[in-house]
Design an enzyme around this catalytic site. Structure first.
Site, PDB file in Angstrom:
ATOM      1  N   SER A   8       1.216  -1.230  -0.024  1.00 54.29           N
ATOM      2  CA  SER A   8       0.285  -0.084   0.076  1.00 54.29           C
ATOM      3  C   SER A   8       0.474   1.239   0.049  1.00 54.29           C
ATOM      4  CB  SER A   8      -0.938  -0.217   1.199  1.00 54.29           C
ATOM      5  OG  SER A   8      -1.054   1.067   1.046  1.00 54.29           O
ATOM      6  N   HIS A   9      -0.143   2.279  -0.600  1.00 54.70           N
ATOM      7  CA  HIS A   9       0.851   3.375  -0.437  1.00 54.70           C
ATOM      8  C   HIS A   9       1.580   4.110   1.188  1.00 54.70           C
ATOM      9  CE1 HIS A   9      -0.200   3.732  -5.103  1.00 54.70           C
ATOM     10  NE2 HIS A   9       0.556   5.235  -4.656  1.00 54.70           N
ATOM     11  N   SER A  10       0.445   3.140   1.888  1.00 51.15           N
ATOM     12  CA  SER A  10       0.780   3.777   3.188  1.00 51.15           C
ATOM     13  C   SER A  10       0.767   2.640   4.162  1.00 51.15           C
ATOM     14  CB  SER A  10      -1.184   4.024   3.685  1.00 51.15           C
ATOM     15  OG  SER A  10      -1.531   4.110   5.534  1.00 51.15           O
TER      16      SER A  10
END
Lengths: 124, 233
Positions: A8-10
């Site tokens: 994920s980007h996060s």
């Protein structure tokens, strides 16, 4: 056991989805969370994913589950047919379906198709 | 740019390129040419970082300028730590660095382009070899991004640039002029993304609202091609 990698980007999102999938599939599941760039930014790190592949791979293969955008592009760079495959699935539902299938001892192709079924499963 | 000298950076393009293309292309494009290309591309990205970020703020997540600037700065550092000995090494090193260090979508896309360009390149790097390798790099972007011209992406600049390079080889146009045509084609391609509706990337979620904005990826591709033309002149 097939290994799973959540990309994920996060960092927080990847870690929490991994925690949730582990809760549902059981502690035995081999799942790694690769969120963010590794230096605190939002984004994707090919190095983090590459290390995670080595970490979760027991020889039965690895399924990469990206959220979107650069996660997908970066994951695609690491695909090795027959060993490291990419699941085109909703992040949360796909991760949980794959984790349950993997924990049950399913082979790579079955884990991938279990994840892909999550794409069309209605909630209501 | 960190560690760079201002006189080098603002003293015109390709100034540090020993001989440039003045000596002709008999021996092919050398390593110094590729290093100068990345140097100048990085300098231009730094100068236009805020414009790229502003374009990205309109339809993306406002990180394109900073991400690409960081990427080219890392390329510079990689070149300083492990000086490439061949054009292939320069392209593969730059590509791998962009893939590893950018963090956003432009890293894997530009990184794959340069890496594939390097891997498909024969030596000596004649104009025909360069054009074929460039096309191979653009194809890598198409495959990775599952995108095509008209989708409002960097391909709207890269594909016309690649076609211009190939056509110049067929028409036996001199390298300098060929690179200038490629840069113009990329610039026109980038401007042509303004009325397009995005079909790939974050901007695609905006649907019709993506119309009226230049695609930041196409804009940065035009900058990189402008650097190519500049170091050849």
């Amino acid at each position: 056991m097939v290994g799973l990698i959540l990309i994920s980007h996060s960092a927080g999102l990847a870690a929490e989805v991994a925690a949730l999938a582990t809760c549902i599939a059981g502690e035995r599941v081999r799942i790694a969370a690769c969120g963010g760039t590794g230096d605190g930014r939002t984004g994707t790190s090919v190095d983090l994913i590459d290390q995670a592949v080595t970490q979760v791979d027991e020889g039965d293969g690895v399924v990469l589950i990206p959220d979107l955008g650069s996660s997908v592009l970066t994951a695609r760079l690491l695909v090795e047919p027959g060993r490291v495959v990419l699941a085109d699935v909703p992040f949360v539902e796909g991760a949980i379906a794959a984790a349950v299938a993997a924990a049950g001892g399913a082979p790579l192709a079955t884990v991938l198709s279990a994840a892909e079924e999550a794409r069309t499963q209605r909630k209501l | 740019m960190d560690g760079g000298t201002d006189s080098e950076m603002h003293g015109g393009t390709g100034g540090g390129l020993d001989g440039g293309l003045d000596g002709g292309l008999d021996g092919g494009l050398d390593t110094a040419f590729f290093l100068a290309w990345f140097e100048d591309a990085g300098r231009r990205v730094r100068l236009q970082r805020d414009r790229l970020t502003a374009l990205d703020a309109a339809i993306g997540d406002a990180d394109h300028g900073t991400n690409l600037d960081r990427g080219f700065t890392e390329v510079r550092q990689a070149f300083a730590e492990w000086p490439p000995g061949t054009p292939v090494q320069a392209l593969v090193s730059a590509g791998t660095t962009l893939i590893r260090r950018v963090g956003g979508a432009s890293g894997p896309l530009y990184g794959s382009a340069f890496r594939q360009m390097g891997r498909s390149m024969d030596t000596p790097v004649t104009q025909a070899v360069f054009a074929a390798a460039f096309e191979s790099g653009v194809r890598a972007v198409e495959r990775l991004g599952k995108a095509a011209p008209g989708d409002k992406t960097m391909l709207d600049a890269l594909v016309p640039a690649s076609r211009a390079l190939t056509r110049a080889v067929q028409e036996e146009i001199a390298t300098r002029e060929a690179f200038e045509r490629a840069a113009r084609a990329a610039e026109e391609g980038a401007r042509a993304t303004i009325p397009m509706r995005a079909r790939r990337g974050r901007a695609s979620y905006l649907g019709e609202r993506s119309v009226g904005h230049e695609d930041p990826g196409a804009a940065s591709a035009a900058i990189i091609m402008a650097a190519l033309a500049a170091v050849a002149s």
